[in-house]
Design a protein around this motif. Structure first.
Motif, PDB file in Angstrom:
ATOM      1  N   ASP A 230      23.885  17.668  14.875  1.00  0.00           N
ATOM      2  CA  ASP A 230      25.148  17.008  14.762  1.00  0.00           C
ATOM      3  C   ASP A 230      26.557  17.764  14.004  1.00  0.00           C
ATOM      4  O   ASP A 230      27.512  17.242  13.778  1.00  0.00           O
ATOM      5  CB  ASP A 230      25.118  15.574  14.014  1.00  0.00           C
ATOM      6  N   GLU A 231      25.936  18.887  13.482  1.00  0.00           N
ATOM      7  CA  GLU A 231      26.867  19.670  12.448  1.00  0.00           C
ATOM      8  C   GLU A 231      27.252  18.941  11.241  1.00  0.00           C
ATOM      9  O   GLU A 231      28.302  19.656  10.579  1.00  0.00           O
ATOM     10  CB  GLU A 231      27.799  20.330  13.336  1.00  0.00           C
ATOM     11  N   SER A 232      26.653  18.059  10.816  1.00  0.00           N
ATOM     12  CA  SER A 232      27.018  17.250   9.628  1.00  0.00           C
ATOM     13  C   SER A 232      26.204  17.081   8.790  1.00  0.00           C
ATOM     14  O   SER A 232      26.258  16.413   7.423  1.00  0.00           O
ATOM     15  CB  SER A 232      27.897  16.026   9.674  1.00  0.00           C
ATOM     16  N   SER A 233      24.793  17.324   9.222  1.00  0.00           N
ATOM     17  CA  SER A 233      23.647  17.116   8.157  1.00  0.00           C
ATOM     18  C   SER A 233      22.394  18.184   8.407  1.00  0.00           C
ATOM     19  O   SER A 233      22.574  18.812   9.416  1.00  0.00           O
ATOM     20  CB  SER A 233      22.851  15.675   8.689  1.00  0.00           C
ATOM     21  N   SER A 234      21.613  18.281   7.423  1.00  0.00           N
ATOM     22  CA  SER A 234      20.616  19.347   7.516  1.00  0.00           C
ATOM     23  C   SER A 234      19.597  18.938   6.783  1.00  0.00           C
ATOM     24  O   SER A 234      19.751  17.928   5.981  1.00  0.00           O
ATOM     25  CB  SER A 234      21.378  20.590   6.727  1.00  0.00           C
ATOM     26  N   MET A 235      18.255  19.864   6.771  1.00  0.00           N
ATOM     27  CA  MET A 235      17.254  19.341   6.019  1.00  0.00           C
ATOM     28  C   MET A 235      16.759  20.644   5.540  1.00  0.00           C
ATOM     29  O   MET A 235      16.848  21.678   5.871  1.00  0.00           O
ATOM     30  CB  MET A 235      16.285  18.697   6.917  1.00  0.00           C
ATOM     31  N   ALA A 236      16.072  20.438   4.056  1.00  0.00           N
ATOM     32  CA  ALA A 236      15.544  21.536   3.518  1.00  0.00           C
ATOM     33  C   ALA A 236      13.900  21.021   3.134  1.00  0.00           C
ATOM     34  O   ALA A 236      13.704  20.030   2.647  1.00  0.00           O
ATOM     35  CB  ALA A 236      16.038  22.004   2.104  1.00  0.00           C
ATOM     36  N   ILE A 237      13.110  21.953   3.486  1.00  0.00           N
ATOM     37  CA  ILE A 237      11.596  21.358   2.891  1.00  0.00           C
ATOM     38  C   ILE A 237      11.052  22.650   2.095  1.00  0.00           C
ATOM     39  O   ILE A 237      11.440  23.985   2.229  1.00  0.00           O
ATOM     40  CB  ILE A 237      10.885  21.633   4.419  1.00  0.00           C
ATOM     41  N   PHE A 238      10.432  22.219   0.989  1.00  0.00           N
ATOM     42  CA  PHE A 238       9.904  22.963  -0.104  1.00  0.00           C
ATOM     43  C   PHE A 238       8.833  22.620  -0.556  1.00  0.00           C
ATOM     44  O   PHE A 238       8.479  21.289  -0.432  1.00  0.00           O
ATOM     45  CB  PHE A 238      10.856  23.564  -0.952  1.00  0.00           C
ATOM     46  N   GLU A 239       7.825  23.392  -1.125  1.00  0.00           N
ATOM     47  CA  GLU A 239       6.667  23.072  -1.845  1.00  0.00           C
ATOM     48  C   GLU A 239       6.811  23.168  -3.275  1.00  0.00           C
ATOM     49  O   GLU A 239       7.415  24.157  -3.779  1.00  0.00           O
ATOM     50  CB  GLU A 239       5.191  23.610  -1.534  1.00  0.00           C
ATOM     51  N   ALA A 240       6.550  22.065  -3.978  1.00  0.00           N
ATOM     52  CA  ALA A 240       6.785  22.030  -5.751  1.00  0.00           C
ATOM     53  C   ALA A 240       5.920  20.910  -6.092  1.00  0.00           C
ATOM     54  O   ALA A 240       5.566  19.993  -5.315  1.00  0.00           O
ATOM     55  CB  ALA A 240       8.164  21.904  -5.799  1.00  0.00           C
ATOM     56  N   THR A 241       5.908  21.252  -7.355  1.00  0.00           N
ATOM     57  CA  THR A 241       5.234  19.966  -8.308  1.00  0.00           C
ATOM     58  C   THR A 241       6.320  18.817  -8.212  1.00  0.00           C
ATOM     59  O   THR A 241       7.483  18.646  -7.966  1.00  0.00           O
ATOM     60  CB  THR A 241       4.758  20.098  -9.605  1.00  0.00           C
ATOM     61  N   GLU A 242       5.660  17.617  -8.595  1.00  0.00           N
ATOM     62  CA  GLU A 242       6.727  16.634  -8.804  1.00  0.00           C
ATOM     63  C   GLU A 242       7.729  16.835  -9.673  1.00  0.00           C
ATOM     64  O   GLU A 242       9.150  16.466  -9.351  1.00  0.00           O
ATOM     65  CB  GLU A 242       5.872  15.310  -9.236  1.00  0.00           C
ATOM     66  N   GLN A 243       7.578  17.510 -10.829  1.00  0.00           N
ATOM     67  CA  GLN A 243       8.479  17.678 -11.807  1.00  0.00           C
ATOM     68  C   GLN A 243       9.480  18.712 -11.384  1.00  0.00           C
ATOM     69  O   GLN A 243      10.717  18.582 -11.499  1.00  0.00           O
ATOM     70  CB  GLN A 243       7.891  18.149 -13.137  1.00  0.00           C
ATOM     71  N   GLU A 244       9.069  19.738 -10.603  1.00  0.00           N
ATOM     72  CA  GLU A 244       9.893  20.803  -9.958  1.00  0.00           C
ATOM     73  C   GLU A 244      10.904  20.096  -9.025  1.00  0.00           C
ATOM     74  O   GLU A 244      12.036  20.247  -9.020  1.00  0.00           O
ATOM     75  CB  GLU A 244       9.262  21.667  -9.475  1.00  0.00           C
ATOM     76  N   ALA A 245      10.143  19.108  -8.268  1.00  0.00           N
ATOM     77  CA  ALA A 245      11.081  18.464  -7.122  1.00  0.00           C
ATOM     78  C   ALA A 245      12.181  17.883  -7.693  1.00  0.00           C
ATOM     79  O   ALA A 245      13.336  17.600  -7.104  1.00  0.00           O
ATOM     80  CB  ALA A 245      10.282  17.848  -6.019  1.00  0.00           C
ATOM     81  N   LYS A 246      11.681  16.950  -8.923  1.00  0.00           N
ATOM     82  CA  LYS A 246      12.940  16.274  -9.694  1.00  0.00           C
ATOM     83  C   LYS A 246      13.980  16.980 -10.180  1.00  0.00           C
ATOM     84  O   LYS A 246      15.105  16.801 -10.145  1.00  0.00           O
ATOM     85  CB  LYS A 246      12.134  15.240 -10.651  1.00  0.00           C
ATOM     86  N   GLU A 247      13.430  17.980 -10.583  1.00  0.00           N
ATOM     87  CA  GLU A 247      14.615  19.033 -11.361  1.00  0.00           C
ATOM     88  C   GLU A 247      15.497  19.717 -10.265  1.00  0.00           C
ATOM     89  O   GLU A 247      16.759  19.695 -10.323  1.00  0.00           O
ATOM     90  CB  GLU A 247      13.986  20.225 -11.913  1.00  0.00           C
ATOM     91  N   PHE A 248      14.867  19.972  -8.968  1.00  0.00           N
ATOM     92  CA  PHE A 248      15.695  20.551  -7.870  1.00  0.00           C
ATOM     93  C   PHE A 248      16.718  19.850  -7.364  1.00  0.00           C
ATOM     94  O   PHE A 248      17.762  19.796  -7.146  1.00  0.00           O
ATOM     95  CB  PHE A 248      14.727  20.853  -6.918  1.00  0.00           C
ATOM     96  N   PHE A 249      16.080  18.287  -7.181  1.00  0.00           N
ATOM     97  CA  PHE A 249      17.128  17.207  -6.868  1.00  0.00           C
ATOM     98  C   PHE A 249      18.225  16.825  -7.599  1.00  0.00           C
ATOM     99  O   PHE A 249      19.322  16.647  -7.322  1.00  0.00           O
ATOM    100  CB  PHE A 249      16.239  15.999  -6.506  1.00  0.00           C
TER     101      PHE A 249
END
Length: 71
Positions: free
Chosen positions: A52-71
């Motif tokens: 649709d050229e207006s949305s995307s997705m990223a997948i990554f592996e992390a601890t819960e803390q790392e994911a919260k910091e990344f977000f």
């Protein structure tokens, strides 16, 4: 699950129709720097746009803390 265990995470983004292009450029540079920093630490992230050229997705592996910091 302990904070040290990693698991897959997914981020889905969507750009609004009436977005200010300057805001988009500003955000894009910050996201690029964040991804570069993530990958320079030896972590892997898969990302790409949807058709649709207006949305995307990223997948990554992390601890819960790392994911919260990344977000």
């Amino acid at each position: 699950m302990s904070q040290q265990e990693t698991k897959p995470w997914a981020l889905v983004t969507n750009v609004k129709e009436n977005i200010n292009t300057q805001d988009l450029e500003h955000i894009t540079s910050h996201v690029s720097a964040l991804v570069d920093e993530w990958q320079s630490d030896g972590k892997i992230m898969w990302s790409g746009p949807f058709d649709d050229e207006s949305s995307s997705m990223a997948i990554f592996e992390a601890t819960e803390q790392e994911a919260k910091e990344f977000f």
